[in-house]
Design a protein around this motif. Sequence first.
Motif, PDB file in Angstrom:
ATOM      1  N   PRO A 112       1.700  20.958 -60.827  1.00 50.54           N
ATOM      2  CA  PRO A 112       0.555  21.697 -60.284  1.00 50.54           C
ATOM      3  C   PRO A 112       0.954  22.785 -59.291  1.00 50.54           C
ATOM      4  CG  PRO A 112       0.716  19.522 -59.274  1.00 50.54           C
ATOM      5  CD  PRO A 112       1.734  19.556 -60.380  1.00 50.54           C
ATOM      6  N   ARG A 113       2.152  22.661 -58.698  1.00 52.12           N
ATOM      7  CA  ARG A 113       2.586  23.698 -57.751  1.00 52.12           C
ATOM      8  C   ARG A 113       4.066  23.997 -57.973  1.00 52.12           C
ATOM      9  NH1 ARG A 113       2.769  20.458 -51.938  1.00 52.12           N
ATOM     10  NH2 ARG A 113       4.300  18.913 -52.573  1.00 52.12           N
ATOM     11  N   ASN A 114       4.477  25.141 -57.472  1.00 43.28           N
ATOM     12  CA  ASN A 114       5.861  25.575 -57.629  1.00 43.28           C
ATOM     13  C   ASN A 114       6.624  25.298 -56.337  1.00 43.28           C
ATOM     14  OD1 ASN A 114       8.261  26.822 -58.297  1.00 43.28           O
ATOM     15  ND2 ASN A 114       7.307  28.674 -59.109  1.00 43.28           N
ATOM     16  N   GLU A 115       7.628  24.436 -56.412  1.00 47.27           N
ATOM     17  CA  GLU A 115       8.431  24.096 -55.230  1.00 47.27           C
ATOM     18  C   GLU A 115       9.773  24.834 -55.224  1.00 47.27           C
ATOM     19  OE1 GLU A 115       8.591  19.797 -54.989  1.00 47.27           O
ATOM     20  OE2 GLU A 115       6.604  19.754 -54.084  1.00 47.27           O
ATOM     21  N   ASP A 116       9.961  25.745 -56.179  1.00 48.03           N
ATOM     22  CA  ASP A 116      11.166  26.570 -56.207  1.00 48.03           C
ATOM     23  C   ASP A 116      10.943  27.845 -55.394  1.00 48.03           C
ATOM     24  OD1 ASP A 116      12.080  24.722 -58.038  1.00 48.03           O
ATOM     25  OD2 ASP A 116      12.329  26.157 -59.683  1.00 48.03           O
ATOM     26  N   THR A 117      12.024  28.366 -54.817  1.00 44.88           N
ATOM     27  CA  THR A 117      11.988  29.646 -54.104  1.00 44.88           C
ATOM     28  C   THR A 117      13.287  30.380 -54.395  1.00 44.88           C
ATOM     29  OG1 THR A 117      10.820  28.472 -52.318  1.00 44.88           O
ATOM     30  CG2 THR A 117      11.502  30.716 -51.863  1.00 44.88           C
ATOM     31  N   VAL A 152      18.850  30.413 -54.876  1.00 49.61           N
ATOM     32  CA  VAL A 152      17.774  29.637 -55.483  1.00 49.61           C
ATOM     33  C   VAL A 152      17.707  28.302 -54.757  1.00 49.61           C
ATOM     34  CG1 VAL A 152      17.075  28.329 -57.538  1.00 49.61           C
ATOM     35  CG2 VAL A 152      17.809  30.705 -57.777  1.00 49.61           C
ATOM     36  N   ALA A 153      16.492  27.893 -54.400  1.00 54.37           N
ATOM     37  CA  ALA A 153      16.274  26.595 -53.754  1.00 54.37           C
ATOM     38  C   ALA A 153      15.165  25.874 -54.502  1.00 54.37           C
ATOM     39  CB  ALA A 153      15.888  26.781 -52.286  1.00 54.37           C
ATOM     40  N   SER A 202      12.230  24.380 -49.529  1.00 50.10           N
ATOM     41  CA  SER A 202      12.854  25.497 -50.243  1.00 50.10           C
ATOM     42  C   SER A 202      12.498  26.832 -49.596  1.00 50.10           C
ATOM     43  CB  SER A 202      12.450  25.479 -51.721  1.00 50.10           C
ATOM     44  OG  SER A 202      11.069  25.700 -51.893  1.00 50.10           O
ATOM     45  N   GLN A 203      11.266  26.965 -49.138  1.00 52.78           N
ATOM     46  CA  GLN A 203      10.861  28.217 -48.479  1.00 52.78           C
ATOM     47  C   GLN A 203      11.589  28.419 -47.152  1.00 52.78           C
ATOM     48  OE1 GLN A 203       6.548  28.012 -48.257  1.00 52.78           O
ATOM     49  NE2 GLN A 203       6.399  27.753 -50.479  1.00 52.78           N
ATOM     50  N   LEU A 204      11.805  27.327 -46.416  1.00 54.21           N
ATOM     51  CA  LEU A 204      12.509  27.438 -45.139  1.00 54.21           C
ATOM     52  C   LEU A 204      13.964  27.865 -45.349  1.00 54.21           C
ATOM     53  CD1 LEU A 204      12.246  27.014 -42.050  1.00 54.21           C
ATOM     54  CD2 LEU A 204      13.085  24.679 -42.404  1.00 54.21           C
ATOM     55  N   ILE A 205      14.612  27.301 -46.356  1.00 54.40           N
ATOM     56  CA  ILE A 205      15.998  27.672 -46.670  1.00 54.40           C
ATOM     57  C   ILE A 205      16.096  29.165 -46.940  1.00 54.40           C
ATOM     58  CG2 ILE A 205      17.806  27.482 -48.439  1.00 54.40           C
ATOM     59  CD1 ILE A 205      16.937  24.484 -48.691  1.00 54.40           C
ATOM     60  N   VAL A 206      15.237  29.668 -47.822  1.00 56.92           N
ATOM     61  CA  VAL A 206      15.299  31.080 -48.201  1.00 56.92           C
ATOM     62  C   VAL A 206      14.919  31.990 -47.033  1.00 56.92           C
ATOM     63  CG1 VAL A 206      14.137  32.808 -49.649  1.00 56.92           C
ATOM     64  CG2 VAL A 206      15.055  30.716 -50.669  1.00 56.92           C
ATOM     65  N   ALA A 207      13.913  31.605 -46.264  1.00 58.44           N
ATOM     66  CA  ALA A 207      13.508  32.423 -45.109  1.00 58.44           C
ATOM     67  C   ALA A 207      14.645  32.523 -44.094  1.00 58.44           C
ATOM     68  CB  ALA A 207      12.263  31.823 -44.459  1.00 58.44           C
ATOM     69  N   ASN A 208      15.335  31.417 -43.847  1.00 56.62           N
ATOM     70  CA  ASN A 208      16.441  31.436 -42.889  1.00 56.62           C
ATOM     71  C   ASN A 208      17.619  32.262 -43.396  1.00 56.62           C
ATOM     72  OD1 ASN A 208      15.003  29.864 -41.104  1.00 56.62           O
ATOM     73  ND2 ASN A 208      15.971  27.938 -41.709  1.00 56.62           N
ATOM     74  N   LEU A 209      17.929  32.147 -44.686  1.00 57.00           N
ATOM     75  CA  LEU A 209      19.008  32.962 -45.261  1.00 57.00           C
ATOM     76  C   LEU A 209      18.673  34.452 -45.181  1.00 57.00           C
ATOM     77  CD1 LEU A 209      19.861  30.855 -48.443  1.00 57.00           C
ATOM     78  CD2 LEU A 209      21.373  31.205 -46.479  1.00 57.00           C
ATOM     79  N   ALA A 210      17.409  34.788 -45.422  1.00 52.09           N
ATOM     80  CA  ALA A 210      16.988  36.190 -45.419  1.00 52.09           C
ATOM     81  C   ALA A 210      17.122  36.828 -44.039  1.00 52.09           C
ATOM     82  CB  ALA A 210      15.548  36.307 -45.914  1.00 52.09           C
TER      83      ALA A 210
END
Length: 242
Positions: A20-25, A37-38, A51-59
Amino acid sequence: MHDASRWRSAARTDPGKVRPRNEDTFLDCPERGLWAVADGMGGYPGGDIASQLIVANLAELPLCPDIGQRSRAVRQCLHWTNRRLSQELTVTAENPLGTTGSTAVVLLLEGNRAVCIWAGDSRCYLWRGQRLYQLSRDHSLRQRLIDEQHISLDEADAHPAAKALTRAVGASPELKLEVLELEVQRGDTFLLCSDGLYQEVSSAALGDAMGLSSPYKIMERLFEGALIGLARDNLTAVVICS
């Protein structure tokens, strides 16, 4: 500094046909030679947060002058994110989510050097000389059974907990990352993807797609093939071409 103009990339994510939701980022920053990719841990609440926190921190990482420093910065970032997820976010009365974790696979490119850093079963592939190479090794119970008990792939897949991760960002207080460094050759194409994608697309079909001329054509072929199937999981891919 890396030659940003050398790399062309495309990224795409899709919830698939069941979840029902996308947990990939994903993170797609060709101008910085940084991609990721997370995949939030399935079956646990808060996977999308992780996954969003990982990508936001890397960015938000500053652009260091060389790839060695950038590799260290990425690893420090993932360790810091792991502490935040495993201690602050998981063990608080305000957030009764339990384990909040995610896989992470990161690719850094600069000149003729590449660094891949990962935890979990999201993968990094390399297409070189008309051959497909899996650069990353899954941190999963399935892979551990194959490595330690020398059983076949089919036997490992039959294990009821085959998909269970043995490493993930946020899953435990101590994070073990795996790092692979290699020299890049002109014509190399890289693929970062979540397990939802590679479980739907055979190695032969992956190779057929990776041989196409642009990251956008590769992406279109990969998702076309994956979405013909059951697509029981979220699908995410980042393609990087020189």
